[in-house]
Design a protein around this motif. Structure first.
Motif, short mmCIF file in Angstrom:
data_model
loop_
_atom_site.label_atom_id
_atom_site.label_comp_id
_atom_site.label_asym_id
_atom_site.label_seq_id
_atom_site.Cartn_x
_atom_site.Cartn_y
_atom_site.Cartn_z
N VAL A 219 0.86 -1.18 0.00
CA VAL A 219 0.00 0.00 0.00
C VAL A 219 0.90 1.23 0.00
CG1 VAL A 219 -1.72 1.28 1.32
CG2 VAL A 219 -1.80 -1.23 1.28
N PRO B 16 -4.18 1.37 -2.76
CA PRO B 16 -4.23 0.06 -2.09
C PRO B 16 -3.59 -1.02 -2.96
CG PRO B 16 -6.40 1.14 -2.14
CD PRO B 16 -5.51 1.88 -3.09
N HIS C 7 -7.05 -6.07 -3.84
CA HIS C 7 -7.81 -5.93 -2.60
C HIS C 7 -9.11 -5.18 -2.85
CE1 HIS C 7 -4.26 -6.62 0.39
NE2 HIS C 7 -4.45 -7.63 -0.44
N PHE D 55 -10.97 -1.22 1.80
CA PHE D 55 -10.01 -0.15 2.06
C PHE D 55 -10.38 0.54 3.37
CE2 PHE D 55 -9.01 -1.19 -2.10
CZ PHE D 55 -10.08 -0.98 -2.95
N SER E 217 -14.13 2.30 6.84
CA SER E 217 -13.83 1.26 5.86
C SER E 217 -14.73 1.45 4.66
CB SER E 217 -13.97 -0.14 6.45
OG SER E 217 -15.30 -0.35 6.88
N TYR F 275 -16.08 -0.37 0.84
CA TYR F 275 -16.20 -1.58 0.02
C TYR F 275 -17.26 -1.36 -1.04
CZ TYR F 275 -17.42 -6.39 -1.23
OH TYR F 275 -17.69 -7.55 -1.92
N ARG G 214 -13.20 6.85 -3.93
CA ARG G 214 -12.33 6.07 -4.80
C ARG G 214 -12.53 6.67 -6.19
NH1 ARG G 214 -8.98 1.81 -5.10
NH2 ARG G 214 -9.37 0.10 -6.55
N SER H 180 -5.54 -1.95 3.26
CA SER H 180 -6.44 -2.67 2.36
C SER H 180 -6.41 -4.15 2.71
CB SER H 180 -6.08 -2.43 0.90
OG SER H 180 -4.82 -3.01 0.57
N GLN I 1 -5.35 -6.98 7.29
CA GLN I 1 -5.24 -5.67 6.66
C GLN I 1 -3.76 -5.33 6.51
OE1 GLN I 1 -7.76 -2.82 8.75
NE2 GLN I 1 -9.33 -4.39 9.03
#
Lengths: 116, 112
Positions: free
Chosen positions: A4, A25, A29, A32, A48, A50, A69, A94, A105
């Motif tokens: 990372v 990341p 993965h 994050f 977090s 996803y 992102r 990540s 992680q």
């Protein structure tokens, strides 16, 4: 070994300004994370992310904070109207999807944020 | 927040001997435990983990033991090497991909 990466390594900002911390990341993965560590204190979870949305957040992660992102590789933390108490080390992490079993992680080297 | 505790701020061990780092937790919902190693100016590096269905996990020189009834885990490093000198963090979560709750860390010093 994949890692990372975080930029910048050190950010100095005037109180009240906006700051964006950047992270790339590990490429395969799917989860994050952002954590922070105020000097002399424990590492604290912030958020977090996803599937392009927040999956979990702490009480620290209030309206001052946001994550994004913006493309297929970057993951950013934005802090609006920074305060002196935002000074800390910010770590990005990540992990693979838990569908593969428990997944650790993996962390970047952090961005040291100094608010003046 | 004292859900994960590392009561020893520092530990000094002779090179070649066993290093034992301890961690206690209070939340019985935790089912995944990890150890990280951290050098100055670097991020935490994952070392080893254990899920609550096991009581031991081994990876080379590193072994983690979990005692669920005592809510205690330990990391054993055998034999200890100078490069092991670092801060070691215990972390716990309620499952994979959930937030990690961290201990305060133990600074391990390996003496030559």
């Amino acid at each position: 070994e994949p890692e990372v990466t975080q930029t910048p390594s050190h950010q100095v900002t005037q109180m009240g300004q906006e700051v964006i911390l950047r992270c790339v990341p590990i490429s395969n993965h799917l989860y994050f994370y952002w954590y922070r560590q105020i000097l002399g204190q424990k590492v604290e979870f912030l958020v977090s992310f996803y599937n392009n949305e927040i999956s979990e957040k702490s009480e620290i992660f209030d309206d001052q904070f946001s994550v994004e992102r913006p493309d297929g590789s970057n993951f950013t933390l934005k802090i609006r109207s920074t305060k002196l108490e935002d000074s800390a080390m910010y770590f990005c992490a990540s992990s693979e999807d838990r569908g593969q079993g428990h997944q650790p992680q993996h962390f970047g080297d952090g961005t040291r944020l100094s608010i003046l | 927040d004292q859900q994960v505790k590392q009561n020893s701020p520092s530990l000094s061990v002779q090179e070649g001997r066993i290093s034992i780092l301890n961690c206690d937790y209070t939340n019985s919902m935790f089912d995944y435990f990890l150890w990280y190693k951290k050098y100055p100016a670097e991020g935490p590096t994952f070392l080893i983990s254990i899920s609550s269905i096991k009581d031991k996990n081994e990876d080379g020189r590193f072994t983690v033991f979990l005692n669920k009834s005592a809510k205690h885990l330990s990391l054993h490093i055998v034999p200890s090497q100078p490069g092991d000198s670092a801060v070691y963090f215990c972390a716990a979560s309620k499952g994979s991909n959930y937030q990690l709750i961290w201990g305060a860390g133990t600074k391990l010093i390996i003496k030559p």
